[in-house]
Design an enzyme around this catalytic site. Structure first.
Site, PDB file in Angstrom:
ATOM      1  N   ARG A 127       0.795  -1.591  -0.378  1.00 23.94           N
ATOM      2  CA  ARG A 127      -0.104   0.042   0.183  1.00 23.94           C
ATOM      3  C   ARG A 127       1.004   1.622  -0.154  1.00 23.94           C
ATOM      4  NH1 ARG A 127      -3.484  -3.632   2.521  1.00 23.94           N
ATOM      5  NH2 ARG A 127      -4.905  -4.463   1.026  1.00 23.94           N
ATOM      6  N   GLU A 291      -9.665 -12.983   1.036  1.00 29.30           N
ATOM      7  CA  GLU A 291     -10.171 -11.934   0.472  1.00 29.30           C
ATOM      8  C   GLU A 291     -10.650 -12.229  -1.630  1.00 29.30           C
ATOM      9  OE1 GLU A 291     -10.647  -8.470   3.743  1.00 29.30           O
ATOM     10  OE2 GLU A 291      -9.145  -8.274   2.349  1.00 29.30           O
ATOM     11  N   TYR A 382      -3.609  -6.760  15.275  1.00 30.05           N
ATOM     12  CA  TYR A 382      -4.148  -5.899  14.483  1.00 30.05           C
ATOM     13  C   TYR A 382      -3.154  -4.727  14.299  1.00 30.05           C
ATOM     14  CZ  TYR A 382      -5.411  -8.927  10.156  1.00 30.05           C
ATOM     15  OH  TYR A 382      -5.608  -9.358   8.603  1.00 30.05           O
ATOM     16  N   TRP A 424      -1.236  -3.510   8.307  1.00 25.04           N
ATOM     17  CA  TRP A 424      -1.319  -2.961   6.887  1.00 25.04           C
ATOM     18  C   TRP A 424      -1.134  -1.484   7.029  1.00 25.04           C
ATOM     19  CZ3 TRP A 424      -2.000  -7.300   4.143  1.00 25.04           C
ATOM     20  CH2 TRP A 424      -1.915  -8.781   5.201  1.00 25.04           C
ATOM     21  N   GLU A 426      -2.593   0.144   4.926  1.00 24.97           N
ATOM     22  CA  GLU A 426      -3.884   1.819   4.196  1.00 24.97           C
ATOM     23  C   GLU A 426      -3.277   3.309   4.718  1.00 24.97           C
ATOM     24  OE1 GLU A 426      -4.507  -1.369   5.297  1.00 24.97           O
ATOM     25  OE2 GLU A 426      -6.049  -1.997   3.655  1.00 24.97           O
TER      26      GLU A 426
HETATM   27  C1  TNX Z   1      -7.565  -7.226   6.063  1.00 23.83           C
HETATM   28  S1  TNX Z   1      -5.984  -9.634   6.497  1.00 23.83           S
HETATM   29  C2  TNX Z   1      -6.861  -7.671   4.238  1.00 23.83           C
HETATM   30  C3  TNX Z   1      -5.409  -6.852   4.308  1.00 23.83           C
HETATM   31  C4  TNX Z   1      -6.119  -5.686   4.648  1.00 23.83           C
HETATM   32  C5  TNX Z   1      -6.327  -5.647   6.244  1.00 23.83           C
HETATM   33  C6  TNX Z   1      -6.572  -4.076   6.310  1.00 23.83           C
HETATM   34  C7  TNX Z   1      -5.545  -9.614   5.103  1.00 23.83           C
HETATM   35  C8  TNX Z   1      -5.297 -11.581   4.934  1.00 23.83           C
HETATM   36  N1  TNX Z   1      -6.167  -8.863   4.790  1.00 23.83           N
HETATM   37  O1  TNX Z   1      -5.986  -6.541   2.522  1.00 23.83           O
HETATM   38  O2  TNX Z   1      -5.217  -4.355   4.906  1.00 23.83           O
HETATM   39  O3  TNX Z   1      -7.691  -6.039   6.133  1.00 23.83           O
HETATM   40  O4  TNX Z   1      -6.814  -3.967   8.725  1.00 23.83           O
END
Ligand code: TNX
Length: 482
Positions: A127, A291, A382, A424, A426
């Protein structure tokens, strides 16, 4: 007893009368790699001699990373069964050496070893492409906390950061995203700001070697087959509508654009993984799997035909099949795969190490499915989440709250191989913000990983106050204790 200077706390220790004073020119003897590390990290020059000795000694009680550190009036003697163990002994020694003269160490005996073999920190450089010197500093801090694994999230919808020599457009095109009015409309979120960058293979190899000298292994992640919009922007034939020119995603969130599963796409991915394996010697390669919206697959006749041919009822099961192809390929190169826990429901490759990130109960689900599991539930690990949600000075975050105490008090299910804290990025566009979010919560996670669950948070917090002085001296921009 507890040694107040050590964080993470040691498994066992006793303090004795007397002290040893570390002076300039103290003699050092150690295996070459350990001598180099100690000389680099100690605050004083040393000579050859016996005041500080580090020795490999076969001792099954210490395991692969444990060490025995003894301070007597005559000097410091450390033993371990492996160089890794000696590296952690060096880190403990550094914590015992006072800042400034006289450098008096109390006489003590520390017998220490980690509870979990996997103590990880995920850093999302997709990101935001954080600069290479910051990655070195990040590794130094992991080593100081006896965290042994850096999980580098190198690719995502918003950016591809790993140089692939065979497919240069991955970084030429996928390494950049343009300014976006749509993103700007979401005020304050750094959405829509143009950004670009990538790491050369040379830069990453050098980082890997530097980290290895400190006992930190780097696990690369190439997130597949979702979170791949940057790659599809670079090579449209990887997508489900090959004639469509996408761009590297300019806003946060999950792209609906995912890889098609043609033979050509699979060989493309295997080529990429071959280059990944060349750069990262660590046994594990993380192939993602989180995802993956399946709408594009449902609308793609070739994907449907593939599913039918394999006798799958649901196209989503193709995810397991695809991961299996990658796992076989990597397995033939001596590597194991890491996967996100969604794959547990989609016929994950047997033996793959699962990173359970969703609800906390997913750790159990993955264990019950027979996988090695790293506990990384968002509720407790997280670290990109805000610590509090009621402080107006708290920088914007994707979610929260995740207070320090909640990280510290996490009790992973019995049977996991370890724990990992996720950053993460973002909402972490600057390295200062990365450090603000990381510390001190990563110190709490490090203690959970090394010393195991069930520590006394009040006591930890006191020890942490002293530890933060160390971070101050290194200029770490941690979030002060509330
Ligand atoms: C979920 S955790 C995601 C990330 C995002 C994050 C934000 C995961 C395996 N995928 O792509 O950055 O949530 O908290």
């Amino acid at each position: 007893m507890l040694i107040s200077m050590l964080l993470p706390r040691s498994a066992g220790a006793s303090v004795h009368d007397g002290h040893f004073e570390l002076v300039e020119g103290a003699g050092l003897s150690a295996p070459p790699a350990i001598a180099d590390l100690a000389r680099e990290l100690l605050p004083l020059p040393t000579t050859d001699g016996d005041a500080l000795t580090f020795r490999i000694r076969d001792d099954p009680a210490l395991g692969a990373e444990g060490y025995h550190l003894r301070v007597t009036p005559e000097g410091v003697a450390a033993t371990a069964a492996t160089e890794d163990g000696l590296r952690w002994a060096v880190q403990s020694l550094l914590q015992l050496v006072p800042d400034g003269a006289p450098r008096r160490l109390p006489c003590l005996d520390v017998v220490d070893r980690p509870v979990y073999p996997w103590r990880g920190s995920l850093l999302d450089v997709a990101r935001w492409c954080h600069p290479v010197p910051f990655l070195y500093r990040y590794v130094d801090l992991l080593a100081m906390h006896k965290l042994n694994t850096l999980h580098l999230h190198l690719t995502d919808d918003q950016g591809w950061r790993f140089e692939v020599r065979k497919y240069p457009r991955l970084t030429e095109v996928g390494g950049h995203r343009r300014e976006s009015p749509e993103g700007h409309a979401r005020e304050g979120r750094e959405d829509g700001v143009p950004h670009g960058g990538f790491y050369t293979q040379r830069e990453l190899s050098d980082l890997v070697a530097y980290a290895a000298r400190r006992g930190v292994r780097i696990m690369p992640e190439i997130d597949l087959p979702g979170h791949t919009q940057a790659a599809i922007a670079a090579y449209p034939e990887l997508g489900n509508v090959p004639s469509r020119q996408l761009e590297t995603r300019t806003t946060w969130g999950i792209s609906t654009h995912i890889l098609n599963l043609s033979d050509a796409t699979i060989s493309f991915v295997l080529d990429v993984l071959d280059e990944v394996v060349d750069v990262f010697p660590f046994e594990y390669v993380h192939i993602g799997g989180d995802e993956v919206p399946a709408e594009e697959w449902r609308a793609n006749p070739d994907v449907l035909a593939r599913a039918a041919e394999l006798g799958l009822d649901d196209v989503r099961e193709l995810q397991g099949w695809f991961a299996g192809r990658l796992a076989d390929h990597l397995g033939a190169r001596g590597r194991k795969v890491g996967i996100w826990d969604e794959l547990v429901d989609r016929a994950a490759p047997p033996g793959a190490t699962v990173f359970a990130w969703q609800a906390e109960r997913r750790v159990r689900v993955a264990l019950d499915a027979g996988h090695p599991v790293v506990a990384a539930p968002q509720s407790h690990t997280y670290l990109d989440w805000a610590e509090t949600v009621d402080d107006p000075d708290e920088p914007l975050a994707i979610n929260g709250p995740l207070p320090l105490e909640k990280v510290y008090d996490y009790h992973p299910d019995e049977g996991v191989i370890g724990v990992q804290g996720q950053l993460w990025s973002e909402y972490l566009p600057t390295t200062d913000l990365v450090e603000w979010r990381a510390y001190p919560r990563l110190a709490a996670l490090a203690e959970l990983g090394w010393s195991g669950p069930g520590g006394d948070f009040g006591e930890f917090r006191q020890r942490l106050a002293g530890h933060l002085g160390r971070l101050d001296r290194l200029g770490v921009r941690y979030r002060p204790l509330g």
